[in-house]
Design a protein around this motif. Structure first.
Motif, PDB file in Angstrom:
ATOM      1  N   ASN A  35       0.843  -1.199   0.000  1.00 20.74           N
ATOM      2  CA  ASN A  35       0.000   0.000   0.000  1.00 20.74           C
ATOM      3  C   ASN A  35       0.878   1.250   0.000  1.00 20.74           C
ATOM      4  O   ASN A  35       2.090   1.185   0.238  1.00 20.74           O
ATOM      5  N   ALA A  36       0.273   2.362  -0.328  1.00 18.98           N
ATOM      6  CA  ALA A  36       1.007   3.621  -0.452  1.00 18.98           C
ATOM      7  C   ALA A  36       0.066   4.751  -0.034  1.00 18.98           C
ATOM      8  O   ALA A  36      -1.140   4.537   0.163  1.00 18.98           O
ATOM      9  N   ASP A  37       0.620   5.968   0.099  1.00 15.71           N
ATOM     10  CA  ASP A  37      -0.192   7.099   0.543  1.00 15.71           C
ATOM     11  C   ASP A  37      -1.210   7.491  -0.533  1.00 15.71           C
ATOM     12  O   ASP A  37      -0.973   7.283  -1.720  1.00 15.71           O
ATOM     13  N   LEU A  89       4.062  -9.883 -14.209  1.00 15.49           N
ATOM     14  CA  LEU A  89       3.174  -8.704 -14.180  1.00 15.49           C
ATOM     15  C   LEU A  89       3.599  -7.806 -13.025  1.00 15.49           C
ATOM     16  O   LEU A  89       3.816  -8.281 -11.916  1.00 15.49           O
ATOM     17  N   ASP A  90       3.750  -6.541 -13.267  1.00 15.04           N
ATOM     18  CA  ASP A  90       4.086  -5.596 -12.183  1.00 15.04           C
ATOM     19  C   ASP A  90       3.436  -4.272 -12.521  1.00 15.04           C
ATOM     20  O   ASP A  90       3.845  -3.595 -13.462  1.00 15.04           O
ATOM     21  N   MET A  91       2.424  -3.893 -11.764  1.00 10.57           N
ATOM     22  CA  MET A  91       1.646  -2.706 -12.139  1.00 10.57           C
ATOM     23  C   MET A  91       1.140  -1.910 -10.949  1.00 10.57           C
ATOM     24  O   MET A  91       0.828  -2.451  -9.904  1.00 10.57           O
ATOM     25  N   ALA A  92       1.058  -0.608 -11.171  1.00 10.26           N
ATOM     26  CA  ALA A  92       0.334   0.251 -10.245  1.00 10.26           C
ATOM     27  C   ALA A  92      -1.148   0.028 -10.520  1.00 10.26           C
ATOM     28  O   ALA A  92      -1.523  -0.377 -11.627  1.00 10.26           O
ATOM     29  N   THR A  93      -2.004   0.283  -9.533  1.00 10.00           N
ATOM     30  CA  THR A  93      -3.443   0.151  -9.778  1.00 10.00           C
ATOM     31  C   THR A  93      -4.039   1.477 -10.252  1.00 10.00           C
ATOM     32  O   THR A  93      -5.225   1.555 -10.539  1.00 10.00           O
ATOM     33  N   ALA A  96      -1.503   5.045 -14.360  1.00 11.99           N
ATOM     34  CA  ALA A  96      -0.040   5.068 -14.538  1.00 11.99           C
ATOM     35  C   ALA A  96       0.586   5.287 -13.169  1.00 11.99           C
ATOM     36  O   ALA A  96      -0.067   5.812 -12.261  1.00 11.99           O
ATOM     37  N   ALA A  97       1.834   4.865 -13.023  1.00 11.26           N
ATOM     38  CA  ALA A  97       2.529   5.081 -11.747  1.00 11.26           C
ATOM     39  C   ALA A  97       2.761   6.582 -11.562  1.00 11.26           C
ATOM     40  O   ALA A  97       3.049   7.298 -12.527  1.00 11.26           O
ATOM     41  N   HIS A  98       2.630   7.054 -10.311  1.00 11.18           N
ATOM     42  CA  HIS A  98       2.851   8.474  -9.995  1.00 11.18           C
ATOM     43  C   HIS A  98       4.227   8.925 -10.478  1.00 11.18           C
ATOM     44  O   HIS A  98       4.390  10.014 -11.027  1.00 11.18           O
ATOM     45  N   GLY A 124       5.484  -8.294 -18.642  1.00  9.82           N
ATOM     46  CA  GLY A 124       6.903  -8.257 -18.264  1.00  9.82           C
ATOM     47  C   GLY A 124       7.837  -8.290 -19.459  1.00  9.82           C
ATOM     48  O   GLY A 124       9.037  -8.043 -19.318  1.00  9.82           O
ATOM     49  N   GLU A 125       7.302  -8.609 -20.651  1.00 10.02           N
ATOM     50  CA  GLU A 125       8.179  -8.772 -21.814  1.00 10.02           C
ATOM     51  C   GLU A 125       8.837  -7.448 -22.252  1.00 10.02           C
ATOM     52  O   GLU A 125      10.028  -7.451 -22.582  1.00 10.02           O
ATOM     53  N   PRO A 126       8.090  -6.324 -22.247  1.00 12.15           N
ATOM     54  CA  PRO A 126       8.767  -5.083 -22.659  1.00 12.15           C
ATOM     55  C   PRO A 126       9.973  -4.772 -21.760  1.00 12.15           C
ATOM     56  O   PRO A 126      11.046  -4.404 -22.241  1.00 12.15           O
TER      57      PRO A 126
HETATM   58  N1  NAD Z   1       6.209   0.988  -4.218  1.00 15.40           N
HETATM   59  C1  NAD Z   1       5.139   1.660  -4.534  1.00 15.40           C
HETATM   60  O1  NAD Z   1       4.516   2.267  -3.696  1.00 15.40           O
HETATM   61  C2  NAD Z   1       4.655   1.657  -5.961  1.00 15.40           C
HETATM   62  C3  NAD Z   1       3.434   2.246  -6.264  1.00 15.40           C
HETATM   63  C4  NAD Z   1       3.007   2.212  -7.591  1.00 15.40           C
HETATM   64  C5  NAD Z   1       3.782   1.622  -8.572  1.00 15.40           C
HETATM   65  N2  NAD Z   1       4.961   1.055  -8.234  1.00 15.40           N
HETATM   66  C6  NAD Z   1       5.812   0.454  -9.273  1.00 15.40           C
HETATM   67  O2  NAD Z   1       5.732   1.240 -10.441  1.00 15.40           O
HETATM   68  C7  NAD Z   1       6.183   0.477 -11.533  1.00 15.40           C
HETATM   69  C8  NAD Z   1       5.479   0.885 -12.797  1.00 15.40           C
HETATM   70  O3  NAD Z   1       4.087   0.582 -12.740  1.00 15.40           O
HETATM   71  P1  NAD Z   1       3.146   0.892 -14.011  1.00 15.40           P
HETATM   72  O4  NAD Z   1       1.751   0.508 -13.667  1.00 15.40           O
HETATM   73  O5  NAD Z   1       3.411   2.277 -14.476  1.00 15.40           O
HETATM   74  O6  NAD Z   1       3.748  -0.123 -15.078  1.00 15.40           O
HETATM   75  P2  NAD Z   1       3.448  -0.206 -16.642  1.00 15.40           P
HETATM   76  O7  NAD Z   1       2.124   0.426 -16.950  1.00 15.40           O
HETATM   77  O8  NAD Z   1       4.627   0.291 -17.360  1.00 15.40           O
HETATM   78  O9  NAD Z   1       3.339  -1.776 -16.868  1.00 15.40           O
HETATM   79  C9  NAD Z   1       2.341  -2.551 -16.217  1.00 15.40           C
HETATM   80  C10 NAD Z   1       2.420  -3.989 -16.700  1.00 15.40           C
HETATM   81  O10 NAD Z   1       2.006  -4.055 -18.071  1.00 15.40           O
HETATM   82  C11 NAD Z   1       2.964  -4.788 -18.825  1.00 15.40           C
HETATM   83  N3  NAD Z   1       2.989  -4.264 -20.193  1.00 15.40           N
HETATM   84  C12 NAD Z   1       3.260  -2.981 -20.577  1.00 15.40           C
HETATM   85  N4  NAD Z   1       3.182  -2.866 -21.917  1.00 15.40           N
HETATM   86  C13 NAD Z   1       2.846  -4.097 -22.384  1.00 15.40           C
HETATM   87  C14 NAD Z   1       2.588  -4.633 -23.674  1.00 15.40           C
HETATM   88  N5  NAD Z   1       2.659  -3.879 -24.770  1.00 15.40           N
HETATM   89  N6  NAD Z   1       2.246  -5.936 -23.782  1.00 15.40           N
HETATM   90  C15 NAD Z   1       2.162  -6.730 -22.698  1.00 15.40           C
HETATM   91  N7  NAD Z   1       2.395  -6.283 -21.444  1.00 15.40           N
HETATM   92  C16 NAD Z   1       2.711  -4.988 -21.299  1.00 15.40           C
HETATM   93  C17 NAD Z   1       4.274  -4.574 -18.134  1.00 15.40           C
HETATM   94  O11 NAD Z   1       5.171  -5.633 -18.449  1.00 15.40           O
HETATM   95  C18 NAD Z   1       3.844  -4.581 -16.678  1.00 15.40           C
HETATM   96  O12 NAD Z   1       3.783  -5.889 -16.169  1.00 15.40           O
HETATM   97  C19 NAD Z   1       6.036  -0.973 -11.095  1.00 15.40           C
HETATM   98  O13 NAD Z   1       7.322  -1.497 -10.916  1.00 15.40           O
HETATM   99  C20 NAD Z   1       5.329  -0.901  -9.736  1.00 15.40           C
HETATM  100  O14 NAD Z   1       5.712  -1.904  -8.819  1.00 15.40           O
HETATM  101  C21 NAD Z   1       5.416   1.045  -6.957  1.00 15.40           C
END
Ligand code: NAD
Length: 362
Positions: free
Chosen positions: A144-146, A180-184, A187-189, A314-316
């Motif tokens: 979780n995050a702020d 898979l690694d994504m912000a909910t 886009a990530a802040h 994760g492929e990109p």
């Molecule tokens: N620690 C924290 O509080 C915190 C909070 C938010 C996000 N994050 C980190 O931010 C990072 C970036 O998050 P994001 O949501 O911006 O990522 P993102 O939108 O770049 O990617 C999300 C996912 O989509 C996949 N993806 C992207 N393009 C694709 C494609 N063309 N085909 C197939 N799969 C594809 C990526 O491989 C990834 O698994 C992550 O590492 C996340 O852990 C950390």
């Protein structure tokens, strides 16, 4: 793709400089190495929002006391469940402690869960999932995050960008293994911070301004809030992640977490949950590998829209990491380079060697 203002730095020398900075701010050598690895992991995979751009706020919190540089991490264990009090340690320290605990429990029980409270920003979650993939384990990691996300129909941030990563047995950050690694949030802040630093606009659908109106202005988005990924679905996922993280770890909900770039003398109090599963205790690793190959082939061999094969999660990032593997140079934007130089000057640390300034699109 590189841009005309990119700069190529010696990778090894950049790692040396980053680690020296983290030690100068107060981390032990062991913790500095872990945090440096987490930042470089993200930078190398092109997850720039969680790479070296995070160095400045990390250093500030370490130097001003918000990160406990000599933490005593305590752990209670019940069956396959470990609960860790991270004692305000750097995020990567808490994260890797949770990874080890979950893997150890999975070894004994087939599944292990480590729930950590009182951590600071844990960075890119793929760092932890990749470690478990290399150990032959399935992983589900969330944190979780702020608050930074408005709920559907709301104009006030109530939830964090609460990320989730899911990994499967296989290689690490540069392998073909899906991750898979994504912000909910949409886009990530950190991506918006990065675009604001580059003075670029953001795509529609990412954020709202201070009044809750949609915006493509990165600066106004930073003053406003982020929209959830896929509307109520991203919101629902973020909601459950906040609830499970705080509820299972016994720590703060997002609303009680200190913002990542504010109140640097206080620990943030984030929570992280790491679930590790040994497929040998389920249908077996072979079954897993067969399913992984079949699904990957289905996606990669499906009809493309523009001649480029569709990719698995994760492929990109893995492709970028593969290109960087063994490379002597690390490409960073000029803005990030200037920021790094400024930090290094402030701490009287010698800058990393410049390999070259990229002077054309490649
Ligand atoms: N620690 C924290 O509080 C915190 C909070 C938010 C996000 N994050 C980190 O931010 C990072 C970036 O998050 P994001 O949501 O911006 O990522 P993102 O939108 O770049 O990617 C999300 C996912 O989509 C996949 N993806 C992207 N393009 C694709 C494609 N063309 N085909 C197939 N799969 C594809 C990526 O491989 C990834 O698994 C992550 O590492 C996340 O852990 C950390």
């Amino acid at each position: 793709m590189n841009s005309p203002s990119d700069v190529e730095l010696s990778r090894a020398d950049t790692e040396r400089a980053v680690e020296e900075l983290l030690r100068a701010a107060g981390l032990t050598a062991e913790h500095a190495e872990l945090v440096r690895r987490s930042l470089m992991f993200a930078e190398t995979r092109g997850t720039n929002s969680h790479g070296l751009a995070r160095l400045r706020p990390y250093l500030e919190r370490i130097a001003r006391g918000g990160v406990n540089t000599r933490p005593t991490l305590t752990e209670s264990v019940s069956g396959a469940v470990h609960v860790i009090d991270a004692d305000g340690s750097a995020g990567a320290v808490a994260g890797m402690t949770a990874v080890r605990a979950a893997a150890q429990a999975a070894d004994s029980h087939g599944i292990g869960i480590a729930c950590a409270r009182n951590t600071n920003h844990v960075g890119a979650l793929a760092f932890y999932s990749a470690a478990l993939s290399e150990a032959g384990l399935v992983s589900i990691v969330f944190a979780n995050a702020d608050p930074i996300m408005v709920p559907p129909g709301g104009s006030e941030a109530v939830l964090g960008s609460n990320p989730i990563a899911i990994g499967v047995p296989g290689g690490g950050g540069a392998s073909q293994t899906p991750l898979l690694d994504m912000a909910t949030t949409a886009a990530a802040h950190g991506k918006i911070v990065e675009l604001s630093r580059e003075r670029e606009s953001i795509p529609p659908g990412w954020a709202v301004d201070e009044r809750g109106a949609p915006t493509t202005d990165a600066g106004r988005a930073l003053a406003g809030a982020l929209l959830p990924a896929a509307g109520p679905k991203g919101f629902g996922l973020a909601f459950m992640i906040d609830l499970l993280s705080a509820g299972l770890a016994g720590g703060s909900l997002g609303g009680g977490i200190v913002p990542v770039a504010d109140r640097f003398d206080e620990p943030q109090g984030c929570c992280l949950v790491v679930i590790a599963i040994d497929p040998a205790h389920a249908a077996g690793l072979d079954s897993f590998t067969r399913a992984d190959r079949a699904l990957g082939d289905t996606v990669r061999h499906s009809r493309p829209v523009d001649g480029r094969a569709p990719m698995v999660p994760g492929e990109p990032e893995a492709e970028r990491a593969r290109r960087a593997t063994g490379a002597e140079a690390l490409t960073v934007t000029d803005a990030l380079h200037q920021d790094l130089l400024d930090l290094l000057r402030g701490w009287s640390i010698s800058p990393p060697a410049l390999v070259q300034k990229v002077d054309q699109d490649v």
